[in-house]
Write an enzyme that holds these catalytic residues in place. Structure first.
Site, PDB file in Angstrom:
ATOM      1  N   GLY A  54      -7.446  11.026  -0.797  1.00 47.68           N
ATOM      2  CA  GLY A  54      -7.704  10.894   0.314  1.00 47.68           C
ATOM      3  C   GLY A  54      -8.513  12.252   0.999  1.00 47.68           C
ATOM      4  O   GLY A  54      -8.808  13.320   0.777  1.00 47.68           O
ATOM      5  N   CYS A  81      -5.253  14.673  -7.160  1.00 43.83           N
ATOM      6  CA  CYS A  81      -6.153  15.203  -5.367  1.00 43.83           C
ATOM      7  C   CYS A  81      -5.506  14.850  -4.685  1.00 43.83           C
ATOM      8  O   CYS A  81      -4.388  16.628  -4.658  1.00 43.83           O
ATOM      9  CB  CYS A  81      -7.441  14.132  -5.650  1.00 43.83           C
ATOM     10  SG  CYS A  81      -8.488  14.955  -5.043  1.00 43.83           S
ATOM     11  N   TYR A  82      -5.938  14.368  -3.648  1.00 46.94           N
ATOM     12  CA  TYR A  82      -5.187  14.560  -2.139  1.00 46.94           C
ATOM     13  C   TYR A  82      -3.707  14.890  -2.822  1.00 46.94           C
ATOM     14  O   TYR A  82      -2.301  15.017  -1.909  1.00 46.94           O
ATOM     15  CB  TYR A  82      -5.056  13.973  -0.921  1.00 46.94           C
ATOM     16  CG  TYR A  82      -4.895  14.203   0.571  1.00 46.94           C
ATOM     17  CD1 TYR A  82      -4.837  14.811   0.843  1.00 46.94           C
ATOM     18  CD2 TYR A  82      -3.272  13.454   0.602  1.00 46.94           C
ATOM     19  CE1 TYR A  82      -4.587  15.558   2.056  1.00 46.94           C
ATOM     20  CE2 TYR A  82      -2.793  13.738   2.018  1.00 46.94           C
ATOM     21  CZ  TYR A  82      -3.136  14.035   2.863  1.00 46.94           C
ATOM     22  OH  TYR A  82      -2.958  14.050   3.916  1.00 46.94           O
ATOM     23  N   HIS A 166      -9.314  13.135 -10.858  1.00 53.19           N
ATOM     24  CA  HIS A 166      -8.617  11.619 -10.668  1.00 53.19           C
ATOM     25  C   HIS A 166      -9.228  11.045 -12.024  1.00 53.19           C
ATOM     26  O   HIS A 166      -9.833  11.011 -12.728  1.00 53.19           O
ATOM     27  CB  HIS A 166     -10.625  10.888 -10.078  1.00 53.19           C
ATOM     28  CG  HIS A 166     -10.401  11.555  -8.720  1.00 53.19           C
ATOM     29  ND1 HIS A 166      -8.892  10.154  -7.930  1.00 53.19           N
ATOM     30  CD2 HIS A 166     -10.721  11.973  -7.555  1.00 53.19           C
ATOM     31  CE1 HIS A 166      -9.479  10.878  -6.315  1.00 53.19           C
ATOM     32  NE2 HIS A 166     -10.191  12.065  -6.852  1.00 53.19           N
ATOM     33  N   GLU A 168      -8.339   8.262 -12.855  1.00 48.89           N
ATOM     34  CA  GLU A 168      -8.542   6.775 -13.195  1.00 48.89           C
ATOM     35  C   GLU A 168      -9.211   6.435 -13.377  1.00 48.89           C
ATOM     36  O   GLU A 168      -9.666   4.971 -13.341  1.00 48.89           O
ATOM     37  CB  GLU A 168      -7.628   6.433 -11.237  1.00 48.89           C
ATOM     38  CG  GLU A 168      -8.478   6.222 -10.680  1.00 48.89           C
ATOM     39  CD  GLU A 168      -8.237   7.527  -9.812  1.00 48.89           C
ATOM     40  OE1 GLU A 168      -8.331   8.042  -8.606  1.00 48.89           O
ATOM     41  OE2 GLU A 168      -7.837   8.562 -10.431  1.00 48.89           O
ATOM     42  N   ASP A 224     -12.656 -17.620  -6.642  1.00 53.03           N
ATOM     43  CA  ASP A 224     -11.186 -17.947  -6.316  1.00 53.03           C
ATOM     44  C   ASP A 224     -10.996 -18.822  -5.590  1.00 53.03           C
ATOM     45  O   ASP A 224      -9.482 -18.612  -5.955  1.00 53.03           O
ATOM     46  CB  ASP A 224     -10.986 -16.141  -4.648  1.00 53.03           C
ATOM     47  CG  ASP A 224     -12.156 -15.235  -5.835  1.00 53.03           C
ATOM     48  OD1 ASP A 224     -11.810 -14.363  -5.987  1.00 53.03           O
ATOM     49  OD2 ASP A 224     -12.014 -14.277  -4.254  1.00 53.03           O
ATOM     50  N   LYS A 365     -10.145  -9.394  -8.909  1.00 47.65           N
ATOM     51  CA  LYS A 365     -10.821 -10.285  -9.567  1.00 47.65           C
ATOM     52  C   LYS A 365     -11.096 -10.234 -11.389  1.00 47.65           C
ATOM     53  O   LYS A 365     -10.865 -12.102 -11.458  1.00 47.65           O
ATOM     54  CB  LYS A 365     -12.075  -9.819  -9.096  1.00 47.65           C
ATOM     55  CG  LYS A 365     -13.220 -11.336  -8.940  1.00 47.65           C
ATOM     56  CD  LYS A 365     -13.485 -11.830  -7.955  1.00 47.65           C
ATOM     57  CE  LYS A 365     -14.366 -12.751  -7.680  1.00 47.65           C
ATOM     58  NZ  LYS A 365     -14.156 -13.674  -6.667  1.00 47.65           N
TER      59      LYS A 365
END
Length: 509
Positions: A54, A81-82, A166, A168, A224, A365
């Site tokens: 963040g 991280c944060y 990070h 990810e 969608d 998605k």
């Protein structure tokens, strides 16, 4: 959500990516704002909690904090991280402002292995994005790895692990391994997330919720709303009525294709409304992009409202809301933040008094696309590029009229057709043609022409927050240009947009 991984969002631009990485491992994950009460977190019975990154500083007056008791709840925690700085700050360590911060790629060295770093190379490239840094680690914690700063720390007895970088993002070489280690080695999570199970469970839930009542859905032809429609239809059949509004601002032959694909192929009950003249009349003489958007949006709502009221006994309004819509609605600023209106039929009048039915609201998605294919929707429909709600109204710069729509539909159809023919369509993220309110002199045969300029736009992106222009082959662009100029009456010049986002946007208006 029982037996899943909970992600607390502190405003990270990567929070959705963390959730997707966990789901790719076959484990359910969910994102909640950082200020979700501890009681609500515990009610979900997570097997693990990830504290996201963040932009805040733990030392600021407006720092995003969690209840300290979270660390005493006996649930494994991974701070990113944060999330690492927050862990140090709340548990008695210290965090200082960095001298220069770390941004981008950095070298990470494992000093002491632990269950999260098991099997990870001693040195690897990681992705950093921080200014503050941990100065001293809390009691009971050990430094697990370094870069230019303390880059990992852990308290193995309490199952609390943190990373300054990070894991990810794809730039972190061993990141996927670290997340997998946390999910399975530390949390002992079960592989409980399968889309086939999701389809069966959702169909059962829709039947139970709807009973013998009726559902209406605004079908746009996009991914969608189409997947939502087929899923609901599989559950309740003709109790579902889809309303397809032809605004006159859609792709070439879109109405015909929707009726063929979903009406004839899936035998769905679709009410097609030809509102082309109505929209064109409202747009006459309007050039301002925001005014065009509002006119198109308001008119769509009016048409949809009128038509839905003609359906007797409708109790539910179905929408193709997907999980990123839900996450974006949960602002880290707390429950008072304005909720985003969804793009499908957002802003429908309150007096409709219909209960919402959103069968895709737990899916990303890519998962929606997989569900679509499982349901038998053809691959080329499931992998269509995004199409804006206002349609061609914002791809025709300036005033909109029937002739300009015809010109743009023809040009766009050629571009998309050639992308498919040359096996390029799924290699780009979004592609279309824009019609400029600019005419230029040209020569066709022995005749002088004075016609419109078209711009071909193709972008590559992962998240649509940033994008680069597609490096399409020159000979392909030449082919597209020649076809558009030769086959579309009204265009005599084609340009290619080589702008990235930012500073440009993907759409022109």
């Amino acid at each position: 959500m029982h037996n899943g991984i909970l992600i607390l969002d502190f405003g990270s631009q990567y929070n959705q990516l963390i959730a997707r990485r966990v789901r790719e491992l076959g484990v359910y994950s969910e994102v909640l704002p950082f200020n979700t009460p501890l009681s609500a977190i515990l009610d979900k019975k997570p097997v693990g909690i990830i504290l996201s990154g963040g932009p805040s500083s733990v030392n600021s007056d407006e720092a995003h904090l969690v209840e300290k008791e979270l660390f005493e709840a006996g649930i494994p925690i991974l701070g990113i991280c944060y999330g690492m700085q927050l862990t140090a700050h709340l548990l008695g360590g210290s965090v200082k402002k960095g001298v220069k911060g770390e941004y981008g790629k950095a070298e990470f060295e494992v000093l002491r292995s632990n269950p999260v770093l098991s099997g990870v190379a001693r040195k690897s490239t990681v992705w950093m994005s921080h200014f503050d840094e941990v100065e001293t680690v809390p009691e009971g914690f050990e430094i697990s790895g370094t870069s230019d700063v303390i880059a990992a720390m852990a308290n193995e007895k309490k199952n609390i692990f943190t990373l300054q970088f990070h894991p990810e993002v794809s730039h972190t070489e061993e990141g996927a391994k670290m997340i997998e280690n946390f999910v399975f080695n530390v949390c002992k999570a079960e592989r409980n997330w399968k889309l086939t199970n999701y389809i069966d469970r959702t169909i059962s839930e829709i039947r139970e919720k709807v009973g013998d009542q009726k559902v209406i859905l605004g079908l746009s032809g996009g991914v969608d709303s189409s997947v939502a429609a087929v899923l609901i239809h599989k559950a309740i059949g003709d109790q579902l009525t889809c309303i397809f509004v032809d605004t006159g601002l859609l792709r070439k032959d879109e109405g015909k294709k929707v009726m063929e694909n979903y009406g004839e192929h899936f035998h769905m009950n679709i009410k097609m409304i030809d509102a082309q003249e109505r929209f064109m009349n409202k747009l006459a003489g309007v050039s301002d992009p925001e005014k065009k958007r509002k006119i198109i949006g308001n008119e769509f709502v009016a048409v949809f409202d009128e038509e839905s009221q003609a359906i007797e006994g409708a109790s539910f309004l179905a929408q193709g809301t997907i999980y990123p819509d839900v996450i974006e609605s949960q602002s880290v600023k707390g429950p008072s933040a304005v909720i985003k209106s969804h793009h499908n039929v957002g802003g429908l009048p309150e007096e409709m008094k219909l209960e919402l039915l959103e069968p895709l609201r737990e899916l990303f998605k890519d998962e929606v696309r997989k569900v679509g294919e499982e349901l038998g929707i053809p691959h080329h429909l499931v992998y269509r590029h995004p199409f804006p709600g206002p349609g061609l109204g914002i791809r025709i710069l300036g005033e909109v009229d029937h002739e300009k729509v015809r010109i743009l539909q023809e040009a766009d159809d050629i571009f998309i057709e050639e992308l498919y023919k040359n096996d390029l369509y799924e290699k780009v993220s979004q592609a279309f043609v824009v019609l400029l309110p600019v005419k230029s002199v040209g020569v066709m045969g022995d005749e002088r022409t004075y016609e419109y300029t078209a711009v071909v736009r193709s972008a590559n992106t992962i998240d649509f927050m940033t994008a680069t222009w597609s490096k399409l082959p020159y000979d392909f662009l030449e082919l597209v240009s020649n076809r558009i100029i030769n086959e579309v009456r009204g265009i005599n010049r084609v340009a290619y947009d080589i702008s990235s986002k930012p500073p440009a946007t993907i759409e022109w208006e």
